[in-house]
Enzyme design. Structure first.
Site, short mmCIF file in Angstrom:
data_model
loop_
_atom_site.label_atom_id
_atom_site.label_comp_id
_atom_site.label_asym_id
_atom_site.label_seq_id
_atom_site.Cartn_x
_atom_site.Cartn_y
_atom_site.Cartn_z
N ARG A 64 7.60 -20.30 18.49
CA ARG A 64 8.26 -19.28 17.68
C ARG A 64 8.18 -19.74 16.25
O ARG A 64 8.49 -20.89 15.94
CB ARG A 64 9.72 -19.06 18.13
N SER B 105 3.95 19.89 -14.18
CA SER B 105 3.92 18.78 -15.11
C SER B 105 5.15 18.86 -16.00
O SER B 105 5.57 19.96 -16.40
CB SER B 105 2.65 18.82 -15.97
#
Length: 472
Positions: A335, A296
């Protein structure tokens, strides 16, 4: 030299995937490599059918292998004009081939559309990226299986909603995780084997290949058998190493959706493992711990469960990415505009997140530390209340269900209010004191003697996943 490009993403905000094999396998350079592989495979497949000279196939393959000559950033900037990176890459590949063989250059990308190449490249990238994922999932499942075998009968408190309940042993939670991880691995393997090449031409009919064959007089392919387009599709798939699709899938996005589903399931399976570790490694619980927790910036004493944290982060992101990929199933026309384009980044990010999570899960499982003493302390934390389910069943047979429930409720209140053990509180109940000898009552309130079928369930789970005799 440190990077100075302000647009470059080096993984600063994605530590879970940073440095993983999948991150490298899904980088921009990997996609360029895959697009070049797709282009070279297409020319070789055409040459095999007499639709292109063998020399052209050799020239395109050689130029495609020179990956250093293709500037990824330049391709990205030039892709804006046509909306995809295949267009500028084809121009550069054509120029590279022309430097050595001008006639061969005419056979670059011949008959294909951009989506053919980019879809194929995406499948190649996925196939390559899933190899380390499969290996890491196997490592994780094997480590969990070994943990289960070692702690098959180690007692611990169960938790539901999220308070303590009747105790299992430690083994069922990791056995369940191992089972899910192996199921995820099987799903990923099946999807990987089915990843298809893409080839359809402009409208998904392979018509351009017929047109070029006719224009060239390439009835050089004298085979009167199966359709020319179908033979080309089969040959192209074989050249890429991908599966042969039944149809061109420009708007039939099942392959992408199936891949998304496998990735989301895998993220969830690994996320379950992470959730269990995060819960059980809390200071107040302390039953599990990572082999080397993270530090930490503010509290020197902390050893955070970092790998589980990164897996949990991935598990929360992949389902959202998968939802974008599933949305492509509704693509329009032959498409689509936008639907196809929307898949590229979510697919890459899902692969990267799962790749990083699988790596972290393997490391987590292989280094997981078990603290049986804390498990026993937590079992005793409720002074026997955790075993009330068993007592209810036994007492109901002796004094009736209603009376047993009332007696247990009174004894439970005394246990909480007066800080006594449940067995002692029950001895103050006249109907129970006479019905149960003290030794029997002590046995019934021992949480380590109420494991039910935990051991048998674990053994069955390991047999069915194949890890009982031969952990992966």
């Amino acid at each position: 030299m440190p990077s100075t490009d302000p647009a470059e993403d080096l993984g600063l905000l994605s530590p879970g995937q940073a440095g993983s094999p999948v991150e490298a396998a899904t980088g921009d350079a990997a996609y360029v490599r895959a697009m070049l592989d797709a282009e070279a495979a297409l020319t070789r497949a055409q040459a095999a059918l007499g639709l292109a000279p063998a020399a052209a196939a050799q020239a395109v393959t050689a130029a495609a292998a020179e990956t250093a000559r293709y500037d990824v950033r330049d391709l990205a900037l030039r892709a804006r004009s046509g909306g995809n990176p295949v267009i500028p890459l084809v121009a550069d590949l054509t120029a590279a081939v022309a430097e050595h063989d001008r006639q061969a250059a005419a056979h670059v990308h011949r008959g294909a559309t951009s989506q053919d190449i980019l879809d194929t490249a995406c499948m190649l990238v996925a196939a390559r990226a899933l190899e380390p994922v499969l290996a890491d999932l196997g490592r994780a499942a094997g480590a969990l299986a070994r943990l289960v075998a070692e702690h098959r009968d180690t007692p611990m408190a169960g938790r539901t909603l999220p308070t303590q309940r009747a105790p299992p042993t430690l083994a069922p939670p990791p056995a369940g995780c191992a089972s899910r991880v192996l199921a995820a691995r099987a799903g990923v393997a099946a999807v990987r084997a089915a990843l298809p090449a893409q080839l359809g031409g402009a409208a998904g009919t392979l018509a351009a290949f017929h047109a070029f064959a006719e224009a060239d007089g390439s009835t050089a392919d004298p085979d009167p058998g199966p359709d020319l387009g179908l033979r080309l599709l089969a040959g192209y798939a074989a050249e890429t190493g991908l599966a042969e699709p039944t149809l061109p899938w420009h708007t039939l996005r099942t392959p992408v959706a199936d891949l998304a589903g496998a990735l989301a399931f895998t993220a969830g399976a690994l996320g379950k493992l992470a959730a269990d570790v995060l819960l059980m490694s809390r200071t107040e619980i302390g039953e599990l711990g990572e082999s080397s927790g993270g530090g930490s910036s503010a509290m020197p004493h902390k050893a955070n469960p970092v790998r589980a944290t990164l897996i949990a982060a991935a598990a929360r992101q992949v389902p959202a990415l998968a939802s974008v990929l599933y949305a492509g199933l509704a693509a329009e026309d032959e498409r689509p505009a936008g639907a196809w384009h929307a898949e590229w980044q979510p697919l890459r990010q899902a692969l990267r997140l799962v790749g990083g999570a699988a790596r972290d899960a393997a490391e987590l499982a292989e280094g997981l530390r078990v603290h049986p003493n804390r498990m026993r302390d937590n079992l005793d934390a409720t002074d026997g209340l955790i075993i009330s389910e068993r007592l209810a069943a036994v007492l109901a047979a002796l004094i009736g269900r209603g009376e047993a429930r009332q007696a247990l409720s009174r004894a439970s209140r005394r246990t909480v209010e007066q800080g006594m053990e449940l067995g002692e509180a029950l001895r103050q109940e006249p109907g129970i004191a006479g019905a149960l000898p003290q030794d029997r009552l002590r046995e019934l309130t021992d949480p380590t003697r109420y494991a039910g079928s935990s051991g048998a369930l674990v053994d069955r789970a390991l047999r069915r996943t194949g890890t009982a005799q031969n952990p992966i």
